[in-house]
Each structure stands twice: as structure tokens, then as C-alpha cells.
Design an enzyme around this catalytic site. Sequence first.
Site, short mmCIF file in Angstrom:
data_model
loop_
_atom_site.label_atom_id
_atom_site.label_comp_id
_atom_site.label_asym_id
_atom_site.label_seq_id
_atom_site.Cartn_x
_atom_site.Cartn_y
_atom_site.Cartn_z
NE ARG A 68 -4.24 2.53 0.80
CZ ARG A 68 -5.51 1.95 0.07
NH1 ARG A 68 -6.24 0.49 0.07
NH2 ARG A 68 -6.11 3.46 0.51
CG HIS A 110 -19.92 10.21 1.80
ND1 HIS A 110 -19.54 8.54 1.87
CD2 HIS A 110 -21.51 9.84 3.18
CE1 HIS A 110 -20.97 7.54 2.41
NE2 HIS A 110 -20.82 8.29 3.37
C1 GRF Z 1 -21.48 9.35 -5.47
O1 GRF Z 1 -22.13 9.11 -5.02
C2 GRF Z 1 -19.80 9.19 -4.72
O2 GRF Z 1 -20.35 9.79 -4.24
C3 GRF Z 1 -20.25 8.51 -4.47
O3 GRF Z 1 -19.82 7.19 -5.52
C4 GRF Z 1 -20.35 8.11 -6.58
C5 GRF Z 1 -19.74 8.51 -8.18
O4 GRF Z 1 -20.96 8.42 -8.87
N1 GRF Z 1 -18.90 7.12 -3.87
P1 GRF Z 1 -19.83 9.01 -10.55
O5 GRF Z 1 -18.93 7.86 -10.85
O6 GRF Z 1 -19.55 10.67 -10.12
O7 GRF Z 1 -20.53 9.21 -11.00
#
Ligand code: GRF
Length: 209
Positions: A68, A110
Site C-alpha cells: 500500500r 459522499h
Molecule cells: C457518488 O455518489 C460518490 O459520492 C460515491 O460514488 C458516486 C460516484 O458517482 N462515492 P460518479 O462516478 O461520479 O457517477
Amino acid sequence: MSKAGRLVVLVSGSGTNLQALLDASADPSYGAQVVAVGADREGIEGLARASRSGVPTFVHKLGDYPSRQEWDAAIAEEIAAYKPDLVVSAGFMKILGAPTLDAVPVLNTHPALLPSFPGAHGVRDALAHGVKVTGCTVMLADAGVDTGPIVAQEAVPVLPDDDEAELHERIKTVERRLLVDIVGRLAREGWTVSGRIVRIGNPSGGESK
Ligand code: GRF
């Protein structure tokens, strides 16, 4: 006070948040520009969106590195080569390590109202809990999972017959608008962080970051 003109956007999937940033930055008055797009996997629509816009891309797969730490160092080095003012983790399904977090501010989005429902299944977990309102959060990333200082949030209703996909799509419609709005404001107005409190615009007592 920090400013955010040059953006490196990190993606792991469909990249609709990335697309919203690419579209917004076509207007010079937006104040920010996507200078590169990085991913932790190949063959995703997010990378195709970048290529169609003529934006350079890079991929670092965790499995290609012995540890990592070496992956962290490689992705940090590649990000740094683009001299970003801000990294936007937009659906990037990895936690970035110290080599990146110590070098450049990272904004994360998020699909839940933090601190509720952090982690990879924020929409599913909110639905399973039976909440009637959820939403999205834009925050500065730290070493934890969705624990950084919150920049902005917006609520989204949960409807009685929602499944995870329907609810996530409703959230993402709001999330894209919020992310574009916040990135543009950070770029044009700058920001300060004092403890957990993020202020956009002129500092009023907050320490510069
Ligand atoms: C978003 O809802 C983000 O917050 C979550 O995954 C989704 C990504 O969507 N972690 P995209 O790839 O931008 O369409």
C-alpha cells in the site's frame, strides 16, 4: 488562504461528478480547470469521459504494487506532476495516504449526511436504517474514512418505495450540483480551515491552510 484553480480529479466508476466538473470548467469564469484524471482501475467510464474532453489520464492499480505504501507514493508522485491546487476524490473508492494528503488539499464527496453512514455503502446503510432524509456531503479528506472537515451538505428525501439505485440517483443529482458549486467557490474565493470548521472566502480569524 488556499485557492483551487488546477484540479486533479480521481474516479473509480461512471464519473458523472467528474463530467459535471468538466462541463463547468469549460467556462473560464468558473475559475477551476480539470488538468488530469486519475483512477485505481482501467476500463471505466470516468476515464473515457476525461479522454473525450482531451484531459490526460493515469491509472494506478493497488494490486500492481507490492505494498500500500508503494501505491500511495506512486499516486502521490503522479498527482504532484500536474501541480494541482486541489485534488477532488469524486467516487474514488480508495483512501489516499499521507504522501498525497500532506502535499495537496483533497476534497471528497459522499452520498450521505456525515457523520451518519460513512464508508462504501452510505446509500444502502441509510436505506437499511430507515431514515426519511439523507443527502450528500462535500468534505476535505483526512486519513479517516469520511471523517474530514465538512465543507457543505444538502438534504435529499428518502421516498417510501426507494431502492438503493433510485435513492442514489436522486442523491447524485444534488451531489453533482453541490460539488460543482463548492469547487467553483473554493477556486474563486479561497478557503480557510480552523479545527473542523471550513470557511469559504475571506478569512475571519481562521488559520490559513
Ligand atoms: C457518488 O455518489 C460518490 O459520492 C460515491 O460514488 C458516486 C460516484 O458517482 N462515492 P460518479 O462516478 O461520479 O457517477
